[in-house]
Design a protein around this motif. Structure first.
Motif, PDB file in Angstrom:
ATOM      1  N   ARG A 125       0.820  -1.126  -0.014  1.00 56.92           N
ATOM      2  CA  ARG A 125       0.081   0.018  -0.013  1.00 56.92           C
ATOM      3  C   ARG A 125       1.066   1.099   0.060  1.00 56.92           C
ATOM      4  O   ARG A 125       2.065   1.000   0.452  1.00 56.92           O
ATOM      5  N   VAL A 126       0.594   2.261  -0.704  1.00 53.16           N
ATOM      6  CA  VAL A 126       1.471   3.705  -0.823  1.00 53.16           C
ATOM      7  C   VAL A 126       0.819   4.382   0.317  1.00 53.16           C
ATOM      8  O   VAL A 126      -0.177   5.128   0.163  1.00 53.16           O
ATOM      9  N   ILE A 127       1.552   4.644   1.475  1.00 50.31           N
ATOM     10  CA  ILE A 127       1.075   5.345   2.714  1.00 50.31           C
ATOM     11  C   ILE A 127       2.206   6.426   2.568  1.00 50.31           C
ATOM     12  O   ILE A 127       3.238   6.305   3.137  1.00 50.31           O
ATOM     13  N   GLY A 128       1.890   7.782   2.179  1.00 51.95           N
ATOM     14  CA  GLY A 128       2.695   8.983   1.843  1.00 51.95           C
ATOM     15  C   GLY A 128       2.436   9.720   3.120  1.00 51.95           C
ATOM     16  O   GLY A 128       1.739   9.723   3.770  1.00 51.95           O
ATOM     17  N   THR A 129       3.051  11.214   2.474  1.00 50.22           N
ATOM     18  CA  THR A 129       2.864  12.266   3.314  1.00 50.22           C
ATOM     19  C   THR A 129       2.172  13.546   2.700  1.00 50.22           C
ATOM     20  O   THR A 129       2.016  14.551   3.179  1.00 50.22           O
ATOM     21  N   GLY A 130       1.823  13.201   1.365  1.00 50.00           N
ATOM     22  CA  GLY A 130       1.258  14.227   0.569  1.00 50.00           C
ATOM     23  C   GLY A 130      -0.043  14.747   0.817  1.00 50.00           C
ATOM     24  O   GLY A 130      -0.952  14.050   1.861  1.00 50.00           O
ATOM     25  N   PRO A 131      -0.511  15.687   0.144  1.00 44.21           N
ATOM     26  CA  PRO A 131      -1.980  16.458   0.432  1.00 44.21           C
ATOM     27  C   PRO A 131      -3.205  15.455   0.015  1.00 44.21           C
ATOM     28  O   PRO A 131      -4.303  15.821   0.614  1.00 44.21           O
ATOM     29  N   TYR A 132      -2.819  14.180  -0.754  1.00 47.38           N
ATOM     30  CA  TYR A 132      -3.907  13.415  -1.184  1.00 47.38           C
ATOM     31  C   TYR A 132      -3.320  12.135  -0.582  1.00 47.38           C
ATOM     32  O   TYR A 132      -2.218  11.663  -0.860  1.00 47.38           O
ATOM     33  N   ARG A 133      -4.334  11.165  -0.173  1.00 47.30           N
ATOM     34  CA  ARG A 133      -4.117   9.830   0.143  1.00 47.30           C
ATOM     35  C   ARG A 133      -4.918   8.821  -0.834  1.00 47.30           C
ATOM     36  O   ARG A 133      -6.032   9.188  -1.531  1.00 47.30           O
TER      37      ARG A 133
END
Length: 521
Positions: free
Chosen positions: A182-190
């Motif tokens: 899964r891609v769990i990032g820090t950006g403004p959109y999940r």
């Protein structure tokens, strides 16, 4: 991108054309209110979603602002603070420190720490991505900073840390074997749903360190056919469409509901040759193929802009690398035929050249993710035949060309190569023209002088010191033609006027979702 069987691609494209993507939209029932302020903003582009692995598909998650890198890029294309507030380097050029922003959280609520960031970069370094080419000794965490120790000075480290393959992901992104699940990032959109190869559904991340985005939901749809994308813009099914064929732009510009932007990215469409094959090992044959190309004609007819004919590898947008006064690549059929004759090629009964029982025939491979490439390939096929070179054109997947580079089965490929994926063109040059060549660059070609120039450039930060070396490198590539420039590029972005804040990114790093907002329907 991973291989997708052609039969499957045909079925998917048929679905897109017949249903206008309604069947693929997660909430696209007939009753959907297209004017509702909280409806999903729809972005459509040609690039399929290859999967979750940052090494092959990180660009999808940086363009959609799902995941971020330690280093970002400013409007001029230079490295700038990202998740790191900046960087310092020791006087010996070996130890680099990247202090992290405070209070940054991943989409699962876990904190961004220096150790998490360091581990993410260690994973990136272990892949085949650009970071694997950097002479790194260690990556560690220390007092809220990521510390990178090099084996030898390498001035481009911040630029490499801005590449999409180095996105920083939360620990929960990986399974016990280290695979991204899964891609769990820090950006403004999940990322809410990732459905390869066609769709990513997004929702606003309320706790983004950069502030709350205006648009609550968005989706990305991959649509391979350029005319289908144009029709989606016209019908209102798409809010933002990226990459439109020039033939469609005039029509779209006349539509009062649409705003069209075009920018000139640092990108070149080029022929990647197998210089180890008996067809292209002789520089005279490569020069002859170059002389057969009417670049201005190709650009005028197919791209609607004769100024995009590439008379050298680097377009004017690549500052410091476009070499003013370099003898340009031109068309000269008589000279092309003379060079081929000098190399021992003679016309056969059907006009195709032969030498020692070998016909000058090859497969020219390309892909449709950039919609202008297939028609360019067909035109190149026709022009090459004028000097006795016979190409069969094969339209496949983006992954075909690097895969055939690695197994040695590529004759030549028409590719679209960006010099901005690493925000210093030298980063791309190191990948493409080093001693071992590169997936998108030289194949079975090397030059001792080129290798020396690249090594010298890699330790220099001062533009004044670098520029004469860069020019010499451009001269070598112009003379040897391990790749043959064909055209430079324009990128068109079409937006429905109900969306405000849309801006075409010439560096092709971001769609800018966080800057968009709903305007007047």
């Amino acid at each position: 991108m991973p291989f997708v069987p052609r039969s499957r691609r045909a079925v998917l494209r048929g679905l897109l054309g017949l249903a206008g993507l309604l069947a693929l939209a997660p909430d696209a029932g007939a009753a959907e209110d297209r004017s509702a302020p909280e409806r999903a903003l729809t972005v459509v582009g040609p690039w399929e979603v290859g999967g979750l692995d940052p090494a092959s598909n990180g660009h999808a998650f940086t363009r959609l602002q799902v995941a971020e890198t330690l280093v970002s890029v400013d409007a001029a294309g230079a490295p700038a603070p990202g998740l790191a507030t900046g960087w310092t380097v020791a006087p010996d050029g070996l130890t680099w420190r990247f202090p992290l922003r405070s209070s940054v959280r991943f989409h699962d609520g876990s904190p961004l720490t220096a150790e998490v960031a360091a581990e993410s970069l260690r994973r990136a370094r272990a892949t085949v991505g650009p970071l694997s080419r950097v002479p790194i000794a260690t990556i560690s965490a220390e007092d809220g900073a990521v510390v990178v120790v090099l084996q030898r000075p390498f001035a481009l480290l911040p630029a490499f840390l801005a590449n999409h393959t180095t996105i920083i992901l939360a620990p929960a992104s990986y399974d016990p074997g280290g695979r991204v699940v899964r891609v769990i990032g820090t950006g403004p959109y999940r990322a809410v749903t990732v459905a390869p190869p066609l769709r990513i559904d997004l929702e606003r991340f309320e706790d983004w360190w950069g502030g709350r985005p205006a648009i609550a939901r968005a989706r990305y749809l991959a649509v391979g056919q350029g005319e289908t994308r144009a029709l989606m813009a016209e019908s209102g099914e798409a809010d933002v469409v990226v990459s439109i064929l020039p033939v469609s732009l005039a029509r779209l510009r006349r539509n009062p509901k649409l705003a069209v932007q075009t920018v000139t990215p640092p990108r070149t469409r080029l022929l990647k040759l197998n210089a180890g094959s008996p067809l292209f090992s002789d520089p005279r044959a490569r020069r002859a193929l170059s002389l057969a190309l009417d670049r201005a004609g190709l650009a005028k007819v197919l791209l609607r802009n004769p100024g995009l004919g590439a008379d050298q590898l680097f377009p004017p947008a690549v500052s410091g690398w476009h070499a003013e006064g370099l003898p340009p690549l031109t068309r000269d059929l008589a000279q092309a035929r003379l060079l081929l004759a000098e190399a021992g090629w003679r016309p056969g009964p059907d006009g195709i050249l032969e030498r020692d029982g070998l016909r000058f025939t090859a497969t020219l491979r390309t892909y449709s993710a950039w919609p202008e490439l297939p028609p360019l390939a067909a035109a190149i096929q026709a022009q090459a035949r004028e000097v006795g070179i016979d190409f069969a054109v094969s339209i496949g997947n983006t992954s075909d060309i690097p895969a055939r580079h690695r197994d040695g089965s590529l004759d030549l490929g028409l590719v679209s190569r960006s010099f901005a994926m690493i925000p210093d063109p030298l980063g791309t040059m190191l990948q493409d023209f080093g001693p071992d060549g590169g997936d998108w660059g030289a194949m079975n070609w090397s030059s001792a002088e080129t290798a020396s120039l690249l090594d010298r450039l890699a330790v220099l930060a001062d533009p004044g010191e670098r520029e004469p070396l860069q020019r010499r490198l451009a001269e070598i590539l112009q003379a040897e033609l391990p790749v043959i420039p064909v055209t430079w590029a324009e990128l068109a972005v079409v937006a429905n006027r109900r969306v405000a804040g849309v801006s075409a990114d010439p560096l092709e790093r971001s769609y800018g979702l966080a800057e968009m907002r709903w305007g007047t329907p």
